[in-house]
Enzyme design. Structure first.
Site, short mmCIF file in Angstrom:
data_model
loop_
_atom_site.label_atom_id
_atom_site.label_comp_id
_atom_site.label_asym_id
_atom_site.label_seq_id
_atom_site.Cartn_x
_atom_site.Cartn_y
_atom_site.Cartn_z
N TYR A 22 0.99 -0.90 0.04
CA TYR A 22 0.00 -0.01 0.39
C TYR A 22 1.23 1.59 -0.15
O TYR A 22 0.65 2.02 -0.67
CB TYR A 22 -0.80 0.24 1.33
CG TYR A 22 -2.39 -0.44 0.97
CD1 TYR A 22 -2.30 -1.71 0.96
CD2 TYR A 22 -3.28 -0.31 1.26
CE1 TYR A 22 -3.07 -2.83 0.58
CE2 TYR A 22 -4.86 -0.21 1.41
CZ TYR A 22 -4.56 -1.69 1.17
OH TYR A 22 -5.92 -2.26 1.46
N LYS B 51 2.40 -14.87 2.63
CA LYS B 51 2.95 -15.73 1.40
C LYS B 51 4.79 -16.74 1.59
O LYS B 51 5.16 -16.50 0.31
CB LYS B 51 2.55 -15.35 0.24
CG LYS B 51 2.62 -16.25 -1.13
CD LYS B 51 1.30 -17.62 -1.35
CE LYS B 51 1.08 -18.33 -2.40
NZ LYS B 51 0.72 -18.98 -2.10
N ASP C 30 -3.10 -17.97 1.81
CA ASP C 30 -4.36 -18.99 0.20
C ASP C 30 -4.65 -20.68 1.51
O ASP C 30 -6.00 -20.16 0.99
CB ASP C 30 -3.99 -19.69 -1.30
CG ASP C 30 -2.24 -20.27 -1.03
OD1 ASP C 30 -1.63 -20.58 0.32
OD2 ASP C 30 -2.08 -20.86 -1.90
N ASP D 191 -6.36 -6.55 4.62
CA ASP D 191 -7.21 -5.97 3.69
C ASP D 191 -8.34 -6.99 3.12
O ASP D 191 -9.70 -6.83 3.31
CB ASP D 191 -7.59 -5.39 2.69
CG ASP D 191 -7.71 -4.47 2.06
OD1 ASP D 191 -9.00 -4.37 2.52
OD2 ASP D 191 -8.16 -4.48 0.96
N ASP E 221 -12.37 -8.74 5.33
CA ASP E 221 -13.73 -9.41 4.51
C ASP E 221 -14.13 -10.23 4.50
O ASP E 221 -15.89 -10.10 4.85
CB ASP E 221 -13.76 -8.25 2.90
CG ASP E 221 -13.70 -6.76 2.43
OD1 ASP E 221 -13.33 -5.89 4.27
OD2 ASP E 221 -14.43 -6.10 1.82
C1 IPM Z 1 -10.19 -0.88 4.40
C2 IPM Z 1 -10.74 -0.09 3.32
C3 IPM Z 1 -9.74 0.60 2.20
C4 IPM Z 1 -8.16 -0.10 1.92
C5 IPM Z 1 -9.29 1.14 1.08
C6 IPM Z 1 -11.12 2.16 1.05
C7 IPM Z 1 -8.45 1.88 0.89
O1 IPM Z 1 -11.02 -1.56 1.75
O2 IPM Z 1 -10.34 0.12 5.43
O3 IPM Z 1 -10.27 -2.37 4.09
O4 IPM Z 1 -7.70 -1.39 1.73
O5 IPM Z 1 -7.75 0.00 3.35
MG MG Z 2 -11.59 -3.43 2.92
#
Ligand code: IPM
Ligand code: MG
Length: 357
Positions: free
Chosen positions: A143, A192, A224, A248, A252
């Protein structure tokens, strides 16, 4: 009796609605436990682009740095999709993390008994509840690495570089070990290492540090496989620690296991007690301003603020208990609504939780 100054970055989309409910809940906590919370509302994200031409104005950073903690709603939306990359609303988030040196991101994924049905996995996979915590490195890796364009073998190419120093790895692993001590004392480092040099450095640092935490069991897993294990048997995990990019993605995935991304809070911390607290969900522009958003993730984010920044454990617990209670009473926002439960709007849900406190 404490005095706490909080910078509230409402942001875009449903950000203002959900942060408003979180602020109301904090006010209820202040009343009940005799604390004085004061609020400032600096701009960041798309609304800041509209108002001042930049996504993260200097003034916003100053206000945040002078506050005891930051609460953030969400940033971004289709309105700003064509803004040049360096000024996209998301850049405000990355800028805040970097400027405030918030390198450690805690993302808990917990299943509430009352919402067990919302979990998309088979009931037996999450039987007895799920409570895992992803510790994501937040200010390093791909990032924030070198990026750009150059001439390559096939003409012009783009590149993004993943870099991690021992110092960055050590401080995030330390955090993971320390939170694991308050939990089930298991840390799984997700990487990884069969391919990436940075992952091999993570493992080397992990091996050096694990002797300082003899009660904690440290294991490693390729990312993975971890993505697969999260669906196959998520209960095997307690704390998962990982890089910015892997964290990240996995957070999710983990959030969906709990049934709704509208429920999950997060904390971004640095060396001290200062932190930034935000729901994991985004700005949901499709339902913005319609009193439909679930404010629970934002409300639980302020519970994390009370716990991690202000060490107000009792107060944090009062919020968590209130959320649990209203869910058990069958109160639901549209994202978690099912037949036979009671449908509420954002404001009504916020009020119910504040009243319960
Ligand atoms: C998160 C989001 C952010 C990230 C984006 C919006 C830049 O997806 O906080 O998980 O990738 O960190
Ligand atoms: Mg995110």
């Amino acid at each position: 009796m404490g005095e706490y100054k909080i910078a509230v970055i409402q942001g875009d989309g449903i950000g203002p609605e959900v942060t408003q409910e979180a602020v109301n809940v904090l006010k209820a906590i202040g009343k009940k436990f005799q604390h004085n919370f004061t609020f400032e509302y600096p701009l960041a994200g798309g609304c800041a682009i509209d108002a001042c031409g930049e996504c993260l104005p200097k003034e916003t950073l100053e206000i945040c740095k002078q506050a005891d903690s930051v609460m953030l709603g969400a940033v971004g939306g289709p309105k700003w999709d064509n803004v040049p990359n360096a000024q996209r609303p998301e850049k405000a988030l990355l800028g805040l993390r970097a400027e405030l040196e918030l390198f450690s991101n805690l993302r808990p994924a917990k299943i509430y008994d009352a919402l067990a049905d919302a979990c998309p996995l088979k009931a037996e996979i999450v039987e007895g509840g799920l409570d895992l915590l992803i510790v994501r490195e937040l200010t390093g890796g791909i990032y924030f690495g070198e990026r750009g364009y150059r001439q390559g073998k096939y003409g012009e190419e783009a590149y993004d570089v993943e870099t991690y120093s021992e110092v960055e790895i050590k401080r995030i692993l330390k955090n993971a070990f320390e939170v694991a001590m308050q939990r089930d004392k298991k840390v799984c480092c997700v990487d990884k290492a069969n391919v990436l040099e940075t992952s091999r450095l993570w493992r080397k640092v992990g091996e050096e540090m694990k002797n300082d935490y003899p009660q904690v069991e440290l294991t490693y897993m390729y990312v993975d496989n971890a993505a697969m294990q999260l669906v196959r048997n998520p209960k095997q995990f307690d704390v998962m620690v990982t890089s910015n990019m892997f964290g990240d993605i996995l957070s999710d995935e983990a959030s969906m296991i709990t049934g709704s991304i509208g429920l999950l809070p997060s904390a971004s911390l640095g060396e001290g007690t200062f932190g930034m607290y935000e729901p994991i969900h985004g700005s949901a522009p499709d339902i913005a301003g319609q009193n439909k958003a679930n404010p629970i993730a934002a409300i639980l984010s302020v519970a994390m603020m009370l716990k991690y920044s202000f060490h107000l454990e009792k107060e944090a617990e009062a919020i968590e208990t209130a959320v649990k209670t209203i869910l058990e009473k069958g109160m639901r926002t549209p994202d978690i609504f099912s037949q036979g439960t009671n449908l509420l709007g954002t404001k009504e849900m916020g009020r119910a939780i504040a009243d319960c406190i």
